[in-house]
Write a protein that holds these residues in place. Sequence first.
Motif, PDB file in Angstrom:
ATOM      1  N   ARG A 251      -4.345 -25.305 -67.020  1.00  0.00           N
ATOM      2  CA  ARG A 251      -3.066 -25.037 -66.829  1.00  0.00           C
ATOM      3  C   ARG A 251      -2.176 -24.873 -68.375  1.00  0.00           C
ATOM      4  O   ARG A 251      -2.318 -25.710 -69.045  1.00  0.00           O
ATOM      5  CB  ARG A 251      -2.249 -25.901 -65.868  1.00  0.00           C
ATOM      6  CG  ARG A 251      -3.010 -26.064 -64.543  1.00  0.00           C
ATOM      7  CD  ARG A 251      -2.275 -27.175 -63.813  1.00  0.00           C
ATOM      8  NE  ARG A 251      -0.864 -26.819 -63.620  1.00  0.00           N
ATOM      9  CZ  ARG A 251      -0.511 -25.990 -62.294  1.00  0.00           C
ATOM     10  NH1 ARG A 251      -1.448 -25.704 -61.382  1.00  0.00           N
ATOM     11  NH2 ARG A 251       0.473 -26.060 -62.126  1.00  0.00           N
TER      12      ARG A 251
ATOM     13  N   VAL B 185       4.646 -23.423 -68.840  1.00  0.00           N
ATOM     14  CA  VAL B 185       5.288 -22.872 -67.320  1.00  0.00           C
ATOM     15  C   VAL B 185       5.978 -23.944 -67.041  1.00  0.00           C
ATOM     16  O   VAL B 185       5.564 -25.086 -66.768  1.00  0.00           O
ATOM     17  CB  VAL B 185       4.011 -22.529 -66.441  1.00  0.00           C
ATOM     18  CG1 VAL B 185       4.687 -22.231 -65.178  1.00  0.00           C
ATOM     19  CG2 VAL B 185       3.166 -21.355 -66.930  1.00  0.00           C
TER      20      VAL B 185
ATOM     21  N   CYS C 275       0.191 -21.249 -57.496  1.00  0.00           N
ATOM     22  CA  CYS C 275       0.684 -20.978 -58.819  1.00  0.00           C
ATOM     23  C   CYS C 275       2.111 -21.166 -58.797  1.00  0.00           C
ATOM     24  O   CYS C 275       3.017 -21.157 -57.608  1.00  0.00           O
ATOM     25  CB  CYS C 275       0.261 -19.528 -59.023  1.00  0.00           C
ATOM     26  SG  CYS C 275      -1.344 -18.865 -58.774  1.00  0.00           S
ATOM     27  N   SER C 276       2.478 -21.616 -60.325  1.00  0.00           N
ATOM     28  CA  SER C 276       4.012 -21.953 -60.183  1.00  0.00           C
ATOM     29  C   SER C 276       4.606 -20.531 -60.924  1.00  0.00           C
ATOM     30  O   SER C 276       4.066 -20.150 -61.924  1.00  0.00           O
ATOM     31  CB  SER C 276       4.116 -23.249 -61.423  1.00  0.00           C
ATOM     32  OG  SER C 276       3.582 -24.376 -60.652  1.00  0.00           O
TER      33      SER C 276
ATOM     34  N   SER D 281      -0.996 -21.013 -64.651  1.00  0.00           N
ATOM     35  CA  SER D 281      -0.315 -22.042 -63.840  1.00  0.00           C
ATOM     36  C   SER D 281      -1.183 -22.467 -62.488  1.00  0.00           C
ATOM     37  O   SER D 281      -1.025 -23.082 -61.953  1.00  0.00           O
ATOM     38  CB  SER D 281       1.149 -21.981 -63.638  1.00  0.00           C
ATOM     39  OG  SER D 281       1.407 -21.136 -62.526  1.00  0.00           O
TER      40      SER D 281
END
Length: 63
Positions: free
Chosen positions: A6, A10, A31-32, A53
């Motif tokens: 990750r 982000v 996902c972010s 992410s």
Amino acid sequence: MEIIERDPGVNSVGYESLVWVEDDSGNEFSCSLDSARNGVQSIGDLTDHERSSCTNINQIERW
């Protein structure tokens, strides 16, 4: 899809920043997103930065 660590760059702010998408093989990812935006239907709609992410939900143990 290659599994990568990750990206700490982000900046997710919570549940509302998450999107669930699938890849071409049917794997589901959480996902972010840096900001709210519409039109994300698949993992291909994400930028490389957003894709970093993602967590493969299929690899998480579910009860």
